[in-house]
Design a protein around this motif. Structure first.
Motif, short mmCIF file in Angstrom:
data_model
loop_
_atom_site.label_atom_id
_atom_site.label_comp_id
_atom_site.label_asym_id
_atom_site.label_seq_id
_atom_site.Cartn_x
_atom_site.Cartn_y
_atom_site.Cartn_z
N THR A 71 10.12 14.16 -3.20
CA THR A 71 9.48 12.76 -3.18
C THR A 71 8.99 12.12 -1.96
O THR A 71 9.88 12.27 -0.84
N THR A 72 7.76 12.31 -1.45
CA THR A 72 7.42 11.99 -0.29
C THR A 72 6.89 10.31 -0.30
O THR A 72 6.15 10.06 -1.09
N TYR A 73 7.42 9.57 0.57
CA TYR A 73 7.13 7.90 0.75
C TYR A 73 6.19 7.93 1.66
O TYR A 73 6.32 8.49 2.88
N GLU A 74 5.01 7.30 1.66
CA GLU A 74 4.16 6.97 2.75
C GLU A 74 4.05 5.47 2.90
O GLU A 74 3.58 4.93 1.92
N GLY A 75 4.46 4.75 3.88
CA GLY A 75 4.05 3.71 4.24
C GLY A 75 5.42 2.94 3.96
O GLY A 75 6.57 3.35 3.53
N GLN A 76 5.35 1.44 4.25
CA GLN A 76 6.49 0.58 4.10
C GLN A 76 6.22 -0.45 3.22
O GLN A 76 5.21 -1.17 3.30
N HIS A 77 7.02 -0.90 2.26
CA HIS A 77 6.90 -1.98 1.49
C HIS A 77 6.84 -3.26 2.05
O HIS A 77 7.81 -3.49 3.07
N ASN A 78 6.03 -3.92 1.74
CA ASN A 78 6.15 -5.40 2.47
C ASN A 78 6.54 -6.48 1.83
O ASN A 78 5.99 -7.63 1.69
N HIS A 79 7.32 -6.06 0.85
CA HIS A 79 7.75 -7.12 -0.32
C HIS A 79 9.27 -6.61 -0.63
O HIS A 79 9.60 -5.65 -0.25
N HIS A 80 9.93 -7.51 -1.27
CA HIS A 80 11.31 -7.30 -1.62
C HIS A 80 11.42 -6.35 -2.88
O HIS A 80 10.04 -6.18 -3.62
N CYS A 81 12.32 -5.67 -2.88
CA CYS A 81 12.41 -4.80 -4.15
C CYS A 81 12.40 -5.34 -5.37
O CYS A 81 13.32 -6.34 -5.61
N PRO A 82 11.72 -5.04 -6.27
CA PRO A 82 11.49 -5.93 -7.43
C PRO A 82 12.56 -5.64 -8.54
O PRO A 82 12.71 -6.17 -9.38
N ALA A 83 13.06 -4.28 -8.20
CA ALA A 83 14.21 -3.99 -9.23
C ALA A 83 15.52 -4.28 -8.74
O ALA A 83 16.59 -3.73 -9.21
N THR A 84 15.66 -5.07 -7.71
CA THR A 84 17.14 -5.52 -7.41
C THR A 84 17.74 -6.01 -8.53
O THR A 84 18.77 -5.80 -8.61
N LEU A 85 16.98 -6.82 -9.08
CA LEU A 85 17.63 -7.53 -10.35
C LEU A 85 17.85 -6.42 -11.46
O LEU A 85 18.48 -6.72 -12.37
N ILE A 145 0.67 -1.03 0.01
CA ILE A 145 0.14 -0.02 -0.16
C ILE A 145 1.06 1.32 0.03
O ILE A 145 0.41 2.33 0.13
N VAL A 146 2.06 1.15 -0.26
CA VAL A 146 3.05 2.37 -0.22
C VAL A 146 2.65 3.01 -1.24
O VAL A 146 2.40 2.76 -2.44
N LYS A 147 2.82 4.44 -0.95
CA LYS A 147 2.35 5.46 -1.99
C LYS A 147 3.57 6.65 -1.91
O LYS A 147 4.14 6.68 -0.97
N LYS A 148 3.57 7.20 -2.91
CA LYS A 148 4.56 8.43 -2.86
C LYS A 148 3.96 9.46 -3.77
O LYS A 148 3.23 9.42 -4.73
N ARG A 149 4.47 10.52 -3.35
CA ARG A 149 4.09 12.06 -4.07
C ARG A 149 5.47 12.32 -4.60
O ARG A 149 6.41 12.51 -3.86
N VAL A 150 5.20 12.89 -5.59
CA VAL A 150 6.51 13.46 -6.22
C VAL A 150 6.04 15.09 -6.72
O VAL A 150 5.03 15.36 -7.59
N GLU A 151 6.79 16.05 -6.38
CA GLU A 151 6.52 17.35 -6.95
C GLU A 151 7.79 17.98 -6.92
O GLU A 151 8.82 17.70 -6.28
N ARG A 152 7.77 18.99 -7.89
CA ARG A 152 8.85 20.06 -7.95
C ARG A 152 8.70 21.33 -7.21
O ARG A 152 7.61 21.92 -7.19
N SER A 153 9.74 21.78 -6.81
CA SER A 153 9.72 22.95 -6.00
C SER A 153 9.53 24.03 -6.74
O SER A 153 10.25 24.11 -7.85
N TYR A 154 8.65 25.09 -6.62
CA TYR A 154 8.46 26.12 -7.25
C TYR A 154 9.76 27.13 -7.21
O TYR A 154 10.01 27.82 -8.15
N GLN A 155 10.13 27.08 -6.02
CA GLN A 155 11.32 28.11 -5.53
C GLN A 155 12.57 27.76 -6.43
O GLN A 155 13.19 28.25 -7.03
#
Length: 314
Positions: A203-217, A186-196
């Motif tokens: 990048t704001t991460y919300e939650g913790q992954h409950n699985h291994h990282c798929p991109a390890t490979l 259920i991990v989410k993330k928001r990405v926004e660019r600073s206007y200033q």
DNA sequence: CGGGTTTGACCCGCGC
DNA sequence: GCGCGGGTCAAACCCG
């Protein structure tokens, strides 16, 4: 794209004092200061970066608790919003953070809709969910990264599906919403660019992954996140590179399964792949990334033993 | 065709 | 109560 800075050495030089409002000084040492700030009651950031660390450790280290609304970072929710909104008169040096936790009650809103991949909740209409949503869910841990990059969505090793995009008030840059594509995650993330400072991506991460990282490979994993040289300034690059790798090895699983040398090698071997991806980006993004790669190459050449397979001859 | 993105609509909390 | 802004949904669309 207003206010873009195409100077490849922009990050290595101090920002212009006249119009940079003294707030976008992105050296890592400043981050140390931020975390060492008495009000943050933390010890040195480097301790955590070099130690064994996961989210819990981080939380503990920063005296954070998932269930707590305490905001220890100098970036709280409010000035986060202000900074992203480009409210220049309210800007402060607080933005010079590389990592913050955002756990403000304000940001904890409804989690009203059924989670992806969960039972048959999606059958319900929104209105039905409205009734159910009453009980507040425990808020997920949040971490925000500030990264200098021309690329909005940085590779972090996980696979994300974009589920929304919203215009940010007072900012020309939209905020994008991503969810982890893993079924039960259920991990989410928001990405926004600073206007200033449009070169800064939050990048704001919300939650913790409950699985291994798929991109390890896949390898490229989180290599982009902190590859932006500007984040670590021009001084003490080696140390900071080590810091950032140690940090990522703990915080982003994709990093944890490779030795430093392997990571370096990945950095080298994946440049072509990264570059290929970047071709889909706009030209100024390519420009920036090329600089990054160049910079990373410099680091690699500097750090790798001469016998290391990926090392190039000068 | 499956998976990801886009985008307008919708919902909700909050401040006034 | 109302309007605003943030967050999410989901249909349409895109792409490999």
């Amino acid at each position: 794209m207003a206010n873009e800075n195409h100077d490849p050495f922009y990050h290595h030089t101090h920002h212009h004092d006249d119009d940079e409002l003294n707030h976008s000084n992105f050296s890592f040492s400043q981050n140390f200061q931020a975390f060492d700030h008495p009000s943050s009651h933390t010890t040195s950031f480097t301790d955590y970066l070099h130690g064994s660390m996961d989210y819990n450790t981080l939380s503990k280290a920063f005296d954070l608790s998932c269930s707590s609304s305490e905001i220890l970072s100098s970036i709280n929710d409010n000035n986060m919003k202000k900074s992203s909104a480009g409210d220049s008169e309210s800007s402060s040096s607080n933005e010079a953070e590389a990592l913050v936790e955002l756990d403000s009650p304000k940001m904890e809103k409804k989690d009203k809709y059924p989670k992806l991949g969960s039972e048959d909740g999606h059958e319900n209409s929104k209105k039905e969910n409205k009734v159910k949503k009453k009980e507040k869910k425990p808020k997920e841990p949040r971490f925000a990264f500030l990264t200098k990059s021309e690329i909005d969505h940085l590779e972090d090793g996980y696979r994300w599906r974009k589920y929304g995009q919203k215009a940010v008030k007072n900012s020309p840059y939209p905020r994008s919403y991503y969810r982890c594509t893993s079924q039960k995650c259920i991990v989410k993330k928001r990405v926004e660019r600073s206007y200033q400072d449009p070169s800064i991506v939050m990048t704001t991460y919300e939650g913790q992954h409950n699985h291994h990282c798929p991109a390890t490979l896949r390898g490229n994993a989180a290599s982009n996140i902190f590859s932006s040289p500007s984040l670590f300034g021009s001084n003490s690059v080696r140390l900071e590179q080590r810091i950032h790798q140690d940090f990522l090895a703990q915080f982003l699983p994709s990093y944890s399964q490779s030795s430093n040398h392997q990571m370096f090698h990945q950095n080298v071997s994946l440049q072509a792949h990264q570059h290929q991806q970047q071709q889909q980006q706009q030209q100024h993004q390519q420009h920036q990334q090329q600089f990054q790669l160049h910079h990373d190459n410099g680091l690699l050449q500097d750090l790798l033993p001469s016998s290391f397979p990926g090392k190039q001859e000068q």
